[in-house]
Design an enzyme around this catalytic site. Structure first.
Site, short mmCIF file in Angstrom:
data_model
loop_
_atom_site.label_atom_id
_atom_site.label_comp_id
_atom_site.label_asym_id
_atom_site.label_seq_id
_atom_site.Cartn_x
_atom_site.Cartn_y
_atom_site.Cartn_z
N ASN A 81 0.83 -1.21 0.00
CA ASN A 81 0.00 0.00 0.00
C ASN A 81 0.87 1.26 0.00
OD1 ASN A 81 -2.45 -1.30 -0.02
ND2 ASN A 81 -2.60 -1.40 2.21
N HIS A 82 0.49 2.24 -0.79
CA HIS A 82 1.17 3.52 -0.83
C HIS A 82 0.42 4.55 0.02
CE1 HIS A 82 3.45 2.86 -4.89
NE2 HIS A 82 3.32 1.73 -4.22
N ARG A 83 1.15 5.55 0.43
CA ARG A 83 0.52 6.68 1.12
C ARG A 83 -0.52 7.32 0.19
NH1 ARG A 83 3.98 11.55 4.06
NH2 ARG A 83 2.17 12.74 4.83
N THR A 88 0.57 9.54 -4.44
CA THR A 88 0.81 8.13 -4.12
C THR A 88 2.20 7.67 -4.55
OG1 THR A 88 -0.12 7.40 -6.24
CG2 THR A 88 -1.64 7.58 -4.36
N PRO A 109 -1.47 3.42 4.87
CA PRO A 109 -2.79 2.80 5.04
C PRO A 109 -2.67 1.30 5.35
CG PRO A 109 -2.35 3.08 2.71
CD PRO A 109 -1.18 3.68 3.43
#
Length: 212
Positions: A81-83, A88, A109
């Protein structure tokens, strides 16, 4: 009848694809119950199918007993998951000053542990997304993409995966969750295997009454 040795990595003589997963694990964040197996295509390990699993994040993949996991099943963990509160793009990965913008764990996340119950069948090329919880006795269709929790004894399929139907009436599901045959000693499981594989509730009740 004794059954296979649960401490054998490859319980079928001459077969290097079917593996009892808990004997092949090297990472502490993957916890697998006895007799759960992965059917590889070309001898690859189960761990190769667990993607973006970074120890520093602290999330775990937990799978119960007697699960059947078909080839090319993939578990996407929270490290993928990316910020998302801004861009992103993972600038920090490329260094050269960009590492100053490495996100904290609180800014990512993270979805928590991914948990699969007991006696779960996962079809070929299914993808399990981060933080999903799959209940006991569930069936995941081939190529399903599982993005949310799956109730016990439920058949799901599709992308995103949706419920197709329950395997049994609600009262039977509740009773099976109370019987929990997978927690019995293997000697008792051997004795009542006919009832286990056929769903003979009368005999399963007798199994439960025999003291486990």
């Amino acid at each position: 009848m004794t059954g296979p040795n649960p401490r054998e990595a490859y319980p079928i003589p001459g077969n290097k694809n079917v593996q009892f997963i808990n004997n092949t694990i090297t990472k502490p964040g993957i916890i697998i119950g006895d007799y759960s197996y992965y059917d590889a295509l070309n001898g690859e390990s189960f761990e190769e199918q667990v993607l973006y699993h970074y120890e520093m994040l602290g999330t775990k993949l937990i799978i119960g007993k007697f699960c059947s996991i078909a080839p090319e099943t993939r578990f996407i963990m929270s490290g993928g998951n990316h910020r998302m509160d801004g861009s992103t793009y993972p600038f920090n990965l490329f260094g050269n000053g960009w590492e100053a913008h490495t996100p904290t764990l609180e800014q990512l996340p993270l979805k928590g542990d991914t948990v699969v119950g007991n006696d779960v069948w996962i079809g070929r090329r299914a993808t399990i997304m981060p933080g999903v919880r799959i209940g006991d006795g569930a069936i995941i269709g081939a190529e399903a993409v599982v993005v949310k929790d799956v109730p016990p004894y439920t058949i799901i399929g599709g992308n995103p995966a949706k419920e197709i139907r329950k395997r049994y009436d609600p009262n039977i599901i509740q009773e099976l969750l109370e019987i929990r045959w997978w927690d019995a000693d293997i000697e008792l499981i051997n004795r009542f295997m006919g009832a286990i594989v056929s769903g003979d509730m009368e005999m399963l009740r007798q199994m439960k009454n025999e003291g486990f």
